[in-house]
Design an enzyme around this catalytic site. Structure first.
Site, mmCIF file in Angstrom:
data_model
loop_
_atom_site.group_PDB
_atom_site.id
_atom_site.type_symbol
_atom_site.label_atom_id
_atom_site.label_comp_id
_atom_site.label_asym_id
_atom_site.label_seq_id
_atom_site.Cartn_x
_atom_site.Cartn_y
_atom_site.Cartn_z
ATOM 1 N N PRO A 133 0.803 -1.241 0.000
ATOM 2 C CA PRO A 133 0.000 0.000 0.000
ATOM 3 C C PRO A 133 0.832 1.285 0.000
ATOM 4 C CG PRO A 133 -0.012 -0.987 2.168
ATOM 5 C CD PRO A 133 0.795 -1.921 1.302
ATOM 6 N N CYS A 134 1.496 1.558 -1.109
ATOM 7 C CA CYS A 134 2.278 2.795 -1.211
ATOM 8 C C CYS A 134 1.347 4.015 -1.171
ATOM 9 C CB CYS A 134 3.139 2.790 -2.469
ATOM 10 S SG CYS A 134 2.227 2.583 -3.992
ATOM 11 N N HIS A 135 0.035 3.787 -1.424
ATOM 12 C CA HIS A 135 -0.912 4.913 -1.368
ATOM 13 C C HIS A 135 -1.143 5.384 0.072
ATOM 14 C CE1 HIS A 135 -3.350 1.248 -0.850
ATOM 15 N NE2 HIS A 135 -4.142 1.992 -0.110
#
Ligand SMILES: [Zn+2]
Length: 366
Positions: free
Chosen positions: A326-328
């Site tokens: 989850p780089c977001h």
């Protein structure tokens, strides 16, 4: 809450198919801009009001935007010109479109444009002003759209093309090989990366996996996707073929549950390719719980490199497993969304989705 300044394509808000089909057959101008119709048998997409003979209902699929139709391998109709605004396009813009259609698998470089007596910067500016889409993005969408046609639910679609009499059946193969490479003669599926398309409420994604696990999961309109694919092919010495395996099937199932709000975490075999530092950052990202966010500085401290926000930012940006890693969930220290490869509007939607459902599941467990 969605920032109203962000472009938020209506990816999920199409009217029912039967309503759109009726509008299409009646050439109802009230539906202009509401949907675009792709004709499966010709590979062309139209406005609702197109004068062309209307296809049978089973041969139509509907799209909320011209970009979505392009990414599905359709080209704009020459009769109703669904990409055009009311004004006809400037001559140089019309010429660029024709050039792409002569061979949609090519990348037209500035040098080639100049050789055709087209000034690249003027042409690019006019194209963007007219379509609201850069010329590069248009070329990319055509190229990838055609290549991805070959990947349908993990199966090559060559048989479907032959049945449907699609006007450029051979074009798929060519586009596919340009983006995904050509498997060496006698290669077994085990030696290749398998490709599967996964549809989500935020747009179509491409998933690549081999026996080690999931190697790539990205929105198909992500800038730089072709380079990511190329890097993987080089690092793993393999080509990509349409296909499926346990990791891809599980990825599709878990993405569906994620977007349904049933399960926000993933349990998948992951095999991203990266440097030790990148992998360390990606592991740290996976520890951020759904509904929570971290700053780049916090991640830097967590991986034992305090102050290395920039390096963390780069590792974050080179993540090839969207949503699952989850780089977001990494945002600016001032709370701003900062960037996102799949578009900042998607980052906002993902965070909103996770906040809504993470709260709900906490409440459920009490
Ligand atoms: Zn048309």
């Amino acid at each position: 809450m969605i920032d109203s300044t962000l472009p938020a394509p209506a990816t999920t808000s199409l009217p029912p198919s039967r309503v759109m089909y009726r509008a299409l057959t009646r050439r109802d101008p009230a539906y202009e801009g509401v949907f675009f119709a792709g004709v499966k048998t010709t590979g062309i997409f139209c406005r609702p009001t197109c004068r062309a003979k209307k296809p049978r209902a089973e041969n139509v699929e509907f799209f909320p935007s011209a970009s979505a139709a392009l990414h599905d391998g359709y080209r704009p109709c020459r009769m109703c010109r669904p990409m055009d605004r009311v004004q006809p396009p400037p001559p140089v813009v019309a010429r660029l479109l024709r050039l792409v259609e002569e061979d949609p698998t090519l990348r037209l470089t500035d040098k080639e444009l100049r050789a055709l007596a087209i000034d690249p910067s003027t042409a690019r500016r006019q194209f963007r002003r007219y379509y609201g889409l850069t010329f590069q993005a248009y070329q990319r969408a055509r190229r990838l759209g055609l290549a991805l046609r070959e990947v349908r639910a993990g199966r090559p679609v060559i048989d479907v093309q032959l049945e449907g009499g699609y006007e450029s059946a051979s074009g798929f193969r060519e586009a596919f090989q340009r983006v995904f490479g050509k498997p060496p003669r006698g290669a077994r599926a085990d030696d290749c990366l398998l490709a599967r398309r996964i549809d989500t409420p935020l747009g179509r994604m491409l998933a690549l996996a081999d026996g080690q696990g999931l190697r790539l999961l990205e929105f198909v309109d992500r800038r730089g996707l072709e380079n990511e694919i190329l890097r993987l092919r080089r690092r793993l010495h393999c080509a990509v073929v349409p296909g499926t395996n346990a990791a891809l099937a599980a990825a599709e199932d878990q993405m569906r549950r994620y977007f349904a709000g049933e399960q926000l975490t993933f349990d998948l075999p992951l095999a991203p390719v990266g440097s030790p530092f990148q992998r360390q950052v990606w592991t740290a990202l996976r520890r951020i719980a759904p509904g929570a966010t971290r700053s780049y500085g916090q991640i830097a401290a967590e991986v034992g490199r305090p102050g290395a926000q920039r390096a963390v930012g780069r590792a974050n940006g080179s993540n090839t497993l969207a949503i699952v890693v989850p780089c977001h969930r990494v945002i600016g220290s001032d709370g701003s969304l900062s960037g996102y490869g799949g578009g900042v509007w998607r980052k906002q939607r993902l965070l909103d989705h996770e906040r809504a459902h993470a709260v709900q599941s906490t409440a459920d467990s009490h």
